[in-house]
Design an enzyme around this catalytic site. Structure first.
Site, PDB file in Angstrom:
ATOM      1  N   ASP A 212      -0.851  -8.824 -11.444  1.00  0.00           N
ATOM      2  CA  ASP A 212      -0.607  -8.769 -12.881  1.00  0.00           C
ATOM      3  C   ASP A 212      -0.774  -7.335 -13.384  1.00  0.00           C
ATOM      4  O   ASP A 212      -1.741  -6.653 -13.028  1.00  0.00           O
ATOM      5  CB  ASP A 212      -1.636  -9.681 -13.565  1.00  0.00           C
ATOM      6  N   GLU A 271       3.889  -7.044 -10.611  1.00  0.00           N
ATOM      7  CA  GLU A 271       4.465  -7.199 -11.948  1.00  0.00           C
ATOM      8  C   GLU A 271       4.317  -5.825 -12.577  1.00  0.00           C
ATOM      9  O   GLU A 271       3.265  -5.462 -13.084  1.00  0.00           O
ATOM     10  CB  GLU A 271       3.717  -8.235 -12.780  1.00  0.00           C
TER      11      GLU A 271
HETATM   12  C1  GLC Z   1       1.224 -10.330 -17.604  1.00  0.00           C
HETATM   13  C2  GLC Z   1       1.328 -11.838 -17.629  1.00  0.00           C
HETATM   14  C3  GLC Z   1       1.182 -12.308 -19.053  1.00  0.00           C
HETATM   15  C4  GLC Z   1      -0.170 -11.887 -19.565  1.00  0.00           C
HETATM   16  C5  GLC Z   1      -0.386 -10.386 -19.404  1.00  0.00           C
HETATM   17  C6  GLC Z   1      -1.821 -10.008 -19.573  1.00  0.00           C
HETATM   18  O1  GLC Z   1       2.239  -9.687 -18.261  1.00  0.00           O
HETATM   19  O2  GLC Z   1       2.536 -12.229 -17.050  1.00  0.00           O
HETATM   20  O3  GLC Z   1       1.350 -13.690 -19.170  1.00  0.00           O
HETATM   21  O4  GLC Z   1      -0.289 -12.213 -20.928  1.00  0.00           O
HETATM   22  O5  GLC Z   1      -0.027  -9.955 -18.112  1.00  0.00           O
HETATM   23  O6  GLC Z   1      -2.582 -10.382 -18.475  1.00  0.00           O
END
Ligand code: GLC
Length: 533
Positions: A212, A271
């Site tokens: 994340d 991500e």
């Molecule tokens: C990422 C996740 C999202 C979350 C954010 C903070 O973007 O996909 O759902 O709110 O991180 O952890």
């Protein structure tokens, strides 16, 4: 940090280079215990469905103990399971069962921030300014005569200042909600803790991690002002002092060494939002992570030129570092693509075509739960259900509508939970009975059947998955490309039919295609696959 030897058995099947990975948003996938919230036993019960669908792996969104200020992306304990999702034994049983079904399992790790209820943050609050406990987070004195102004001008991704003041007058940084304090990745204990967390789950048998905010952990020295409004930065892909700093790559390198020290090719998926495809490719250099989500593809409009550009760019930049491109159409943070592509019949037609396009592209593809059913975004959820922290701060960008529980059966309450259960945490629209798994399973024209056929063919045809893509001539507003020995995918992105010359056997079409002689007429907003002679 200790250097780890690579075991010989970690040698390559390279399964991840062309894997289709299904995203399970645990809260909304299947409820095993009837409390109205999806859980790990619920996922376990639906593994036969996923194996039959034909995906290679599943990725589970966070199921760790959490106050749920951001639905689990605020983790209070990285080595356990929140009681609403089950127990650690349920997690172990799920991991084993996933493998028994011939699938792999990836779990989320959230290293940029913890929950404000994490023992470290609670200790930091108790210990006060200047304490070693505060060093694990980013605490600063405020500006202004009495420190009453935030330390800099950064804004939270969810809106509002990225700083919150605590009782003793210091401020702490949170790039997301105030309940998600950012960790200080200059602190060795933070590195040690996460290395240990990774090993904990790897020892339990997970096949990898979705990381994340993989671009967020390191901040520019001195935390300089941005100087402009901070909203939409994550999507805007701009250069900012809190994202995509070069220092994050050292962390990913260290994690790669940990992954490689385990048998069976465990993977890391970033991500990451980067200002350019080249910068994104840095996350998947050979000694870093295996994959990075391709959000440039997700944000492309329904337009042949736009798609061609983003496909070329993604293939080119991932080849620079010998990584597989990835393709994502939807996830738990964005409006479902049926709706983005126009909604209703139009959106559904385009989503069917997009499925064939995506699954024919080189590399790895992600399927967000429910996209195989053609679920649209739910735009009219009653006010009292809306809980996403992003929406509370910015009413237009709520993410509740893409997180509505899946309909499994045709009749209310749609099989999300066992009979007699509490109502689902977000109401499933009445009209979703006809989109349920039960309604679509045996319908040859359904979206579910299209996905199952496409996934089956993807496994059978050697040209699909990893490997080269060659563009073919096609009329304006359409795309055509070949993969391997004679496989052709053509997509018509226009609102009127296009005629193409394609030799071979028509394998699959998202809408009826008229074939006569060597000529094929593709319906508006449709795609088809051929096997050449
Ligand atoms: C990422 C996740 C999202 C979350 C954010 C903070 O973007 O996909 O759902 O709110 O991180 O952890």
């Amino acid at each position: 940090m200790t250097e780890l030897a690579v075991r010989p058995s970690a040698v390559a099947t390279r399964w991840w280079r062309d894997a289709v990975i299904y995203q399970v948003y645990v809260r909304s996938f299947a409820d095993g215990n009837g409390d109205g919230i999806g859980d790990l036993p619920g996922v376990r019960g639906r593994l036969p469905y996923l194996a039959d669908l034909g995906v290679d792996a599943i990725w589970l969104t966070p199921f760790y103990p959490s106050p749920m200020a951001d639905f689990g992306y605020d983790v209070a304990d990285y080595r356990n399971v929140d009681p609403i999702f089950g127990s650690l034994d349920d997690a172990k049983a799920l991991i084993d069962d996933v493998h028994r079904h011939g699938l792999r399992i990836i779990v989320d790790v959230v290293p940029n921030h913890t929950s404000d209820r994490h023992p470290w943050f609670e200790a930091a609050l108790r210990a006060g300014p200047g304490s070693p406990e505060r060093e694990r987070y980013i605490f600063r004195e405020g500006k202004g005569a009495a420190g009453e102004l935030p330390p800099n001008d950064w804004e939270s991704i969810f809106g509002g200042p990225a700083w919150t003041r605590v009782e003793d007058g210091q401020w702490y940084l949170h790039l997301f909600a105030p309940e998600q304090p950012d960790l200080n990745w200059e602190h060795p204990q933070v590195h040690e803790e996460f290395a240990d967390v990774l090993r904990f789950w790897l020892d339990l048998g997970v096949d990898g991690f979705r990381i994340d905010v993989a671009h967020g952990m390191v901040k520019a020295p001195g935390l300089p002002d941005v100087g402009r409004s901070g909203q939409a930065r994550m999507i805007g892909m701009e250069v900012v002092p809190f994202f995509d700093q070069d220092g994050v790559h050292e962390i990913h390198r260290a994690w790669r060494r940990i992954l490689d020290s385990y048998e069976g090719e465990r993977i890391g998926v970033a991500e990451a939002w980067a200002p350019s495809p080249e910068r994104l490719a840095n996350y998947v250099r050979p000694d870093e992570l295996h994959q990075a989500f391709n959000f440039h593809f997700l944000t492309a409009p329904w337009d042949a030129e736009a798609f061609r550009e983003v496909i070329d760019e993604s293939v080119r930049t991932s080849a620079l570092v010998d990584a597989p491109p990835t393709w994502v159409l939807s996830n738990h943070d964005v409006k479902r693509h049926v709706t983005r592509y126009g909604g209703g019949d139009l959106g559904l037609r385009r989503a069917r075509a997009a499925a064939l396009l995506t699954l024919a592209l080189p590399g790895s593809a992600y399927v967000y739960q429910g996209e195989e059913l053609g679920l649209p975004e739910v735009l009219d959820l009653p006010e009292q259900y809306l809980q996403d922290p992003q929406r509370l701060r910015d009413p237009d960008s709520g993410r509740d509508g893409c997180r509505v529980p899946l309909p499994w059966t045709q009749d209310k309450p749609f099989g999300f939970a066992p009979p007699g259960a509490e109502s689902a945490w977000l109401p499933i629209p009445e009209s979703w009975g006809r989109l349920s798994v039960e309604a679509q399973r045996d319908d040859p024209e359904s979206m579910l059947t299209l996905y199952r056929r496409a996934l089956r063919l993807r496994r059978e045809l050697p040209g699909l998955g990893d490997g080269p893509l060659v563009w073919l001539d096609s009329p304006e507003g359409s795309l055509a490309f070949s993969r391997g020995e004679g496989f052709v995918c053509a997509v018509n992105l226009r609102d009127r039919p296009v005629e193409l010359t394609v030799a071979g056997e028509l394998l699959l079409a998202s809408a009826p295609a008229r074939v006569s002689g060597g000529r094929v007429v593709l319906a508006p907003d449709s795609a088809a696959w051929w096997r050449g002679r």
